[in-house]
Design a protein around this motif. Sequence first.
Motif, PDB file in Angstrom:
ATOM      1  N   PRO A   1      -1.424  10.902   3.637  1.00 33.04           N
ATOM      2  CA  PRO A   1      -1.719  10.828   2.195  1.00 33.04           C
ATOM      3  C   PRO A   1      -0.605  11.367   1.308  1.00 33.04           C
ATOM      4  CG  PRO A   1      -3.637  11.608   3.403  1.00 33.04           C
ATOM      5  CD  PRO A   1      -2.515  11.539   4.397  1.00 33.04           C
ATOM      6  N   ALA A   2       0.028  12.479   1.713  1.00 28.78           N
ATOM      7  CA  ALA A   2       1.074  13.077   0.865  1.00 28.78           C
ATOM      8  C   ALA A   2       2.229  12.112   0.662  1.00 28.78           C
ATOM      9  CB  ALA A   2       1.573  14.371   1.494  1.00 28.78           C
ATOM     10  N   GLN A   3       2.564  11.369   1.708  1.00 30.90           N
ATOM     11  CA  GLN A   3       3.664  10.404   1.598  1.00 30.90           C
ATOM     12  C   GLN A   3       3.231   9.192   0.784  1.00 30.90           C
ATOM     13  OE1 GLN A   3       6.482   9.814   4.828  1.00 30.90           O
ATOM     14  NE2 GLN A   3       5.960   7.647   4.873  1.00 30.90           N
ATOM     15  N   ARG A   4       1.997   8.725   1.007  1.00 32.99           N
ATOM     16  CA  ARG A   4       1.527   7.537   0.293  1.00 32.99           C
ATOM     17  C   ARG A   4       1.419   7.797  -1.204  1.00 32.99           C
ATOM     18  NH1 ARG A   4      -1.904   3.461  -1.186  1.00 32.99           N
ATOM     19  NH2 ARG A   4      -3.442   4.863  -2.099  1.00 32.99           N
ATOM     20  N   ASP A   5       1.065   9.017  -1.597  1.00 35.40           N
ATOM     21  CA  ASP A   5       0.980   9.342  -3.022  1.00 35.40           C
ATOM     22  C   ASP A   5       2.305   9.096  -3.731  1.00 35.40           C
ATOM     23  OD1 ASP A   5      -1.634  10.024  -2.783  1.00 35.40           O
ATOM     24  OD2 ASP A   5      -1.302  12.189  -2.722  1.00 35.40           O
ATOM     25  N   GLN A   6       3.397   9.278  -3.016  1.00 37.35           N
ATOM     26  CA  GLN A   6       4.725   9.066  -3.612  1.00 37.35           C
ATOM     27  C   GLN A   6       5.168   7.609  -3.545  1.00 37.35           C
ATOM     28  OE1 GLN A   6       6.671  12.128  -1.058  1.00 37.35           O
ATOM     29  NE2 GLN A   6       7.379  13.005  -2.995  1.00 37.35           N
TER      30      GLN A   6
ATOM     31  N   ALA B   1       3.061   4.726  -3.226  1.00 37.11           N
ATOM     32  CA  ALA B   1       2.077   3.694  -3.593  1.00 37.11           C
ATOM     33  C   ALA B   1       2.467   3.032  -4.916  1.00 37.11           C
ATOM     34  CB  ALA B   1       0.683   4.305  -3.673  1.00 37.11           C
ATOM     35  N   TRP B   2       3.532   2.274  -4.884  1.00 34.37           N
ATOM     36  CA  TRP B   2       4.114   1.688  -6.095  1.00 34.37           C
ATOM     37  C   TRP B   2       3.213   0.632  -6.742  1.00 34.37           C
ATOM     38  CZ3 TRP B   2       4.972  -3.592  -6.209  1.00 34.37           C
ATOM     39  CH2 TRP B   2       4.880  -4.248  -4.966  1.00 34.37           C
ATOM     40  N   PHE B   3       2.472  -0.115  -5.939  1.00 30.80           N
ATOM     41  CA  PHE B   3       1.707  -1.248  -6.473  1.00 30.80           C
ATOM     42  C   PHE B   3       0.442  -0.773  -7.185  1.00 30.80           C
ATOM     43  CE2 PHE B   3      -1.082  -5.099  -5.581  1.00 30.80           C
ATOM     44  CZ  PHE B   3      -0.491  -5.883  -6.549  1.00 30.80           C
ATOM     45  N   GLU B   4      -0.339   0.054  -6.518  1.00 27.34           N
ATOM     46  CA  GLU B   4      -1.593   0.523  -7.104  1.00 27.34           C
ATOM     47  C   GLU B   4      -1.379   1.521  -8.241  1.00 27.34           C
ATOM     48  OE1 GLU B   4      -4.678   1.541  -4.109  1.00 27.34           O
ATOM     49  OE2 GLU B   4      -3.393   0.447  -2.717  1.00 27.34           O
ATOM     50  N   SER B   5      -0.152   2.012  -8.394  1.00 31.28           N
ATOM     51  CA  SER B   5       0.126   2.952  -9.486  1.00 31.28           C
ATOM     52  C   SER B   5       0.724   2.270 -10.715  1.00 31.28           C
ATOM     53  CB  SER B   5       1.052   4.073  -8.999  1.00 31.28           C
ATOM     54  OG  SER B   5       2.288   3.537  -8.562  1.00 31.28           O
ATOM     55  N   LYS B   6       0.738   0.935 -10.727  1.00 31.34           N
ATOM     56  CA  LYS B   6       1.197   0.226 -11.924  1.00 31.34           C
ATOM     57  C   LYS B   6       0.293   0.597 -13.102  1.00 31.34           C
ATOM     58  CE  LYS B   6       3.750  -3.698 -10.123  1.00 31.34           C
ATOM     59  NZ  LYS B   6       4.050  -5.119 -10.345  1.00 31.34           N
ATOM     60  N   PRO B   7       0.829   0.607 -14.324  1.00 30.85           N
ATOM     61  CA  PRO B   7       0.089   1.169 -15.461  1.00 30.85           C
ATOM     62  C   PRO B   7      -1.249   0.497 -15.767  1.00 30.85           C
ATOM     63  CG  PRO B   7       2.089   0.044 -16.201  1.00 30.85           C
ATOM     64  CD  PRO B   7       2.191   0.185 -14.719  1.00 30.85           C
ATOM     65  N   LEU B   8      -1.363  -0.816 -15.491  1.00 32.88           N
ATOM     66  CA  LEU B   8      -2.610  -1.527 -15.787  1.00 32.88           C
ATOM     67  C   LEU B   8      -3.208  -2.121 -14.521  1.00 32.88           C
ATOM     68  CD1 LEU B   8      -1.538  -3.440 -19.047  1.00 32.88           C
ATOM     69  CD2 LEU B   8      -2.760  -1.257 -18.888  1.00 32.88           C
TER      70      LEU B   8
ATOM     71  N   ALA C   1       0.823  -1.217   0.000  1.00 30.17           N
ATOM     72  CA  ALA C   1       0.000   0.000   0.000  1.00 30.17           C
ATOM     73  C   ALA C   1       0.854   1.263   0.000  1.00 30.17           C
ATOM     74  CB  ALA C   1      -0.919   0.000   1.220  1.00 30.17           C
ATOM     75  N   GLY C   2       2.185   1.113   0.075  1.00 27.44           N
ATOM     76  CA  GLY C   2       3.070   2.280   0.084  1.00 27.44           C
ATOM     77  C   GLY C   2       3.124   2.962   1.437  1.00 27.44           C
ATOM     78  N   VAL C   3       3.016   2.161   2.504  1.00 27.70           N
ATOM     79  CA  VAL C   3       3.029   2.718   3.864  1.00 27.70           C
ATOM     80  C   VAL C   3       4.156   2.056   4.664  1.00 27.70           C
ATOM     81  CG1 VAL C   3       1.703   3.148   5.964  1.00 27.70           C
ATOM     82  CG2 VAL C   3       0.532   3.014   3.750  1.00 27.70           C
TER      83      VAL C   3
END
Length: 556
Positions: free
Chosen positions: A259-264, A266-273, A147-149
């Motif tokens: 949230p500001a830190q997670r936006d940077q 969140a590697w998994f949920e930001s995958k292109p597909l 989750a990028g946390v």
Amino acid sequence: MSPTSPTTSPASPAFPGPGSVTFLGAGPGDPGLLTLRAVEALAGADVLIAEPEVLEVVRCHARAGVSTPELTIVDEASTTAGVPVLRDATNLVMEAARGGKRVVRAVTGDPGLDGNAGQEMLACATAGIPFEVVPGVATAVGVPAYAGVPLRDAQGTDVRFVDARTADDRCWTEVGASDGTVVVSTTLDSVAAAAGELVAAGRKPDTPLTVTIGGTTTRQRTWTATLGTIAQVFKQGKVLPSPEGHRPVIAVVGERSAPAQRDQLAWFESKPLFGWRVLVPRTKEQAASLSDQLRSYGAVPHEVPTIAVEPPRTPQQMERAVKGLVTGRYEWIAFTSVNAVKAVREKFEEYGLDARAFAGIKVAAVGEQTAAALVDFGVKPDLVPSGEQSAAGLLEDWPPYDPVFDPIDRVFLPRADIATETLVAGLIELGWEVDDVTAYRTVRASPPPADTREAIKGGGFDAVLFTSSSTVRNLVGIAGKPHNVTVIACIGPATAKTAEEHGLRVDVLSPEPSVHKLAEALADFGLRRRAAALEAGDPVTRPSERRPGARRRRTT
């Protein structure tokens, strides 16, 4: 030489005697998080005992004949109540071990931190049944990572783990008085209550909070809020009430979940597909590597065979050609598909031959996948196109026949019954004689299940990959035309033209006639689509999440 695990020996099982048990952590849900030791233990299991969702993750690593007794009993009473009845796992484990079996008891996450595996271990110890433990990635650790946390930082913040289902007042008071990170295991409909417990115990209502459901899988979804606002966020987002309210979630409380830190991070949920359901209409053998690539982009591939491969109606021509390979009739053999490699390999096995029969014969492959199939057979191709991976690309690099250097002027070309004449004509033009042999036939596959057909026509898929004109024709023929919200990706201009002739709008065109380049092109499309949504301040959605019946805007 690779190091050997101290818990196993390559020559003997971990425990002598009648039977043994391995308590194995299957991780939070991503099959890729299984450890090497877990895969090794699963391969040696006689009996595999796990809840259905865990069994789905680990079963592919067990041998074909492994026994998998059901833990869930479906009877009239449990069906009426809507609650499945679980059999006593301890008795199942011990009964199998006492019968001389090597038992693997697989659990979600880690055996020591998730679930009640400790009770089963004690039962084995009391009964004198030898056991070992293979740790897994704990749910409370793996889910925040996806989750990028991050749970700790350079300051070494204290981390507390709480199971909200069993926590008492003393537990809430202790974590409420702490300023460290709190990782709470709970259910979706109990998150607000857990947040209220922490605020009542002394945590500030504006403390950041993340809640993740379906962690480490492509169904993962994460919400960010604070202890004081999470109930409102769920209400406004219509997250609750929901039939999924009973599903487990991991909530992380503390500054590192801001949230500001997670936006940077969140590697998994930001995958292109991420989360895209992608239809792969190919033969199953050919779809495997493409599906693996799509998964690396976060997609959920769904393979639908549109072409079935069958032997030629008359096998005599193929039999004569294979015998000619052995007797020195050919200078070259050219493979134009993975299926051609498979057809020749099967004929070799029928005659008791192996890759050594190719000695003295030059071997050509039309592209990287066909070359990989040859290498798997034990044959390293002498010629693979340096440019376009097609019959035309192969001809670009094929040497002309030279009677001085080539003692034999004949090429064996095993191929499909519907293949084009491009390669044959080109080889003849270069001075070669060609034995053009039908090695296999391609026929239209049976229609997919009704729910798959409905998803295709109703917009349930986010994208479909067409790798040839025949896959377009056959998919439409057996399942119907994809919905207008579905992204259409084609491997080349000819395939795109066929798609357009069937009333489909092509969104993605591969820059090269390669399935891997096609998947890359779809990922680039998804990445641009995501970036455009973020730039416009819109939520990132999948194509299938568009309003039902919405018309797609056409571009020129």
